[in-house]
Design an enzyme around this catalytic site. Structure first.
Site, PDB file in Angstrom:
ATOM      1  N   HIS A 163       0.901  -1.161   0.000  1.00 39.21           N
ATOM      2  CA  HIS A 163       0.000   0.000   0.000  1.00 39.21           C
ATOM      3  C   HIS A 163       0.944   1.216   0.000  1.00 39.21           C
ATOM      4  CE1 HIS A 163      -3.231   2.707   1.190  1.00 39.21           C
ATOM      5  NE2 HIS A 163      -4.132   1.733   1.042  1.00 39.21           N
ATOM      6  N   GLU A 191     -10.048  -2.682   4.602  1.00 39.76           N
ATOM      7  CA  GLU A 191     -10.700  -2.625   3.287  1.00 39.76           C
ATOM      8  C   GLU A 191     -10.483  -3.986   2.639  1.00 39.76           C
ATOM      9  OE1 GLU A 191      -8.928   0.599   1.040  1.00 39.76           O
ATOM     10  OE2 GLU A 191      -6.966  -0.354   0.976  1.00 39.76           O
ATOM     11  N   TRP A 236       2.302   5.217   4.496  1.00 38.54           N
ATOM     12  CA  TRP A 236       1.383   4.751   5.541  1.00 38.54           C
ATOM     13  C   TRP A 236       1.721   3.361   6.072  1.00 38.54           C
ATOM     14  CZ3 TRP A 236      -2.133   6.196   1.083  1.00 38.54           C
ATOM     15  CH2 TRP A 236      -2.511   7.546   1.148  1.00 38.54           C
ATOM     16  N   TYR A 240       3.682   6.602  -3.386  1.00 42.32           N
ATOM     17  CA  TYR A 240       2.786   7.695  -3.762  1.00 42.32           C
ATOM     18  C   TYR A 240       3.614   8.966  -3.956  1.00 42.32           C
ATOM     19  CZ  TYR A 240      -1.838   5.584  -2.669  1.00 42.32           C
ATOM     20  OH  TYR A 240      -2.979   4.846  -2.658  1.00 42.32           O
ATOM     21  N   GLU A 283      -0.826  -3.975 -11.084  1.00 42.39           N
ATOM     22  CA  GLU A 283      -1.735  -3.808  -9.940  1.00 42.39           C
ATOM     23  C   GLU A 283      -3.089  -4.409 -10.280  1.00 42.39           C
ATOM     24  OE1 GLU A 283      -1.955   0.188  -7.985  1.00 42.39           O
ATOM     25  OE2 GLU A 283      -4.128  -0.178  -8.011  1.00 42.39           O
ATOM     26  N   GLU A 304      -0.873   5.338 -12.510  1.00 36.82           N
ATOM     27  CA  GLU A 304      -2.162   5.379 -13.214  1.00 36.82           C
ATOM     28  C   GLU A 304      -2.471   6.778 -13.724  1.00 36.82           C
ATOM     29  OE1 GLU A 304      -5.295   3.727 -10.795  1.00 36.82           O
ATOM     30  OE2 GLU A 304      -4.507   1.696 -10.989  1.00 36.82           O
ATOM     31  N   HIS A 357       4.035   6.355  -7.885  1.00 38.21           N
ATOM     32  CA  HIS A 357       2.596   6.074  -7.774  1.00 38.21           C
ATOM     33  C   HIS A 357       1.753   7.350  -7.912  1.00 38.21           C
ATOM     34  CE1 HIS A 357      -0.383   2.958  -6.646  1.00 38.21           C
ATOM     35  NE2 HIS A 357      -1.043   3.936  -6.034  1.00 38.21           N
TER      36      HIS A 357
HETATM   37  C1  IDC Z   1      -6.465   3.085  -2.685  1.00 42.55           C
HETATM   38  C2  IDC Z   1      -6.330   2.461  -1.302  1.00 42.55           C
HETATM   39  C3  IDC Z   1      -7.115   3.258  -0.280  1.00 42.55           C
HETATM   40  C4  IDC Z   1      -6.683   4.726  -0.352  1.00 42.55           C
HETATM   41  C5  IDC Z   1      -6.826   5.256  -1.786  1.00 42.55           C
HETATM   42  C6  IDC Z   1      -6.319   6.667  -1.955  1.00 42.55           C
HETATM   43  O1  IDC Z   1      -6.761   1.127  -1.352  1.00 42.55           O
HETATM   44  O2  IDC Z   1      -6.890   2.745   0.998  1.00 42.55           O
HETATM   45  O3  IDC Z   1      -7.491   5.490   0.499  1.00 42.55           O
HETATM   46  O4  IDC Z   1      -6.076   4.439  -2.671  1.00 42.55           O
HETATM   47  O5  IDC Z   1      -4.961   6.748  -1.645  1.00 42.55           O
HETATM   48  C7  IDC Z   1      -5.839   2.244  -7.628  1.00 42.55           C
HETATM   49  C8  IDC Z   1      -4.640   2.920  -7.095  1.00 42.55           C
HETATM   50  C9  IDC Z   1      -4.476   2.620  -5.614  1.00 42.55           C
HETATM   51  C10 IDC Z   1      -5.815   2.577  -4.917  1.00 42.55           C
HETATM   52  C11 IDC Z   1      -6.568   1.362  -5.465  1.00 42.55           C
HETATM   53  C12 IDC Z   1      -7.911   1.092  -4.788  1.00 42.55           C
HETATM   54  O6  IDC Z   1      -3.468   2.615  -7.814  1.00 42.55           O
HETATM   55  O7  IDC Z   1      -3.657   3.633  -5.058  1.00 42.55           O
HETATM   56  O8  IDC Z   1      -5.608   2.403  -3.541  1.00 42.55           O
HETATM   57  N1  IDC Z   1      -6.749   1.578  -6.890  1.00 42.55           N
HETATM   58  O9  IDC Z   1      -8.754   2.204  -4.895  1.00 42.55           O
HETATM   59  N2  IDC Z   1      -6.223   2.210  -8.887  1.00 42.55           N
HETATM   60  C13 IDC Z   1      -7.400   1.553  -8.974  1.00 42.55           C
HETATM   61  C14 IDC Z   1      -7.755   1.140  -7.703  1.00 42.55           C
END
Ligand code: IDC
Length: 330
Positions: free
Chosen positions: A67, A299, A71, A97, A258, A171, A133
């Protein structure tokens, strides 16, 4: 008539079967490293659409994505990463990130966490993705300068390290069109290649790394690149597999850097049936993947339960529904 003790006997039998087929938690003092990792495969390269090892044989990488490093860096230690290797993973992705309190707000601190995580994966014989990220900052051009200087630094540090793959933009979305991604990639890739000429580089695609078909229409002019496609089983299905199929048919190498068993929010599910369809598709096309995410956040995409302690290996009880599903498929 059925023996009253049948259920207990049956459960015992099932339990022993499971403990035989699922890798055990590390014994005290035991170092867990990838069985089919860097010592076995060496430098990777891309041939046609396939990732191959030094000997030219197809290689498939499977593992977890962290993650956000800002964090959940507690799950990027040697032992924590090693705990995924114990279940058969040979890849670990480090999601660094840029926004949301990530690299751009604490460059020194986050870079330090990143290097510790890369070194930890290396010590466990794993391939490791350094992931820039971007997410809320949807256009990679927005922080191009910071990216160039970041990748210059890390690629110098890991120039001779066959473990490392670079993912230059997680992304892209919003204004992050393929045209913008191409300009960004042309600024970043030569900088990395100057230090590490043969490394594999992963390039994000538009619409949260879904439009691999668009990238296939105008790929970048460099060898050893793969283009990323991301999916969340709860909402991305056949139509997204169609885009990947289209890209592969046109010769574009695709890497699933991912994916989640949940919805795209990271919650909802676990969508087992839909994940099964994706797993068979990825197996059929020998696609490499990293699963979101290796943390204990509340989650459903998280692989670890709240109480999980990854420092001494992971038992089934420490894994969530998603974790148990994913760890059995490395
Ligand atoms: C999500 C995390 C969540 C967090 C959010 C914002 O699961 O806990 O609050 O980001 O930071 C992505 C992203 C990935 C996302 C994940 C799920 O690359 O950072 O993580 N997701 O939403 N792309 C599609 C889905």
């Amino acid at each position: 008539m059925m023996n009253k003790r049948f259920p207990a006997v049956f459960l015992f039998w099932l339990a022993s079967l499971l403990t035989l087929s699922i890798p055990a938690v590390a014994a005290p003092g035991e170092v867990m490293e990838a069985a089919n990792g860097v010592k076995q495969n060496g430098w990777l390269r891309v041939e046609g659409t396939q990732l191959v090892n030094e000997a030219g044989q197809a290689v498939i990488l499977h593992g977890m994505s962290s993650h956000g490093l800002q964090w959940f860096s507690q799950f990027t230690s040697e032992n924590a990463i090693g705990a995924t290797a114990a279940y058969g993973a040979n890849l670990f992705r480090i999601a660094m990130y840029t926004a949301e309190g990530g690299y751009l707000s604490d460059r020194k601190g986050v870079l330090n966490k990143l290097c510790l995580a890369v070194d930890a994966a290396v010590s466990r014989n794993m391939y490791v993705i350094i992931d820039w990220h971007i997410l809320s900052d949807g256009n990679p051009m927005k922080h191009r300068k910071a990216a160039v200087s970041f990748f210059r630094k890390v690629s110098a540090r890991y120039a001779d390290c066959p473990n490392v793959l670079y993912e230059i933009c997680n992304e892209p979305n919003g204004k992050g069109t393929w045209k913008k991604i191409r300009s960004y990639a042309k600024a970043v890739i030569p900088v990395i290649r100057q230090n590490s000429p043969n490394c594999v580089i992963l390039v994000g695609t538009p619409t949260w790394s879904q439009d691999v078909d668009v990238a296939a229409g105008n790929p970048l002019p460099y060898p050893n690149l793969m283009y990323t496609c991301h999916f969340y089983a709860g909402e991305h299905g056949e139509w997204l597999r169609g885009k990947i199929q289209n890209a592969l048919d046109r010769g574009l190498p695709v890497f699933i850097s991912e994916w989640g068993t949940s919805r795209a929010t990271g919650g909802g599910g676990v969508y087992r049936k839909e994940s099964d369809q994706w797993i068979s598709f990825m197996e059929k096309h020998r696609l490499s993947w990293a699963n979101w995410s290796y943390c204990n956040k509340k989650e459903s995409s998280a692989a670890l339960r709240k109480k999980a302690n990854a420092e001494d290996g992971l038992s089934q009880e420490e894994l969530t529904k998603s974790g148990r599903y994913v760890f059995s498929r490395f």
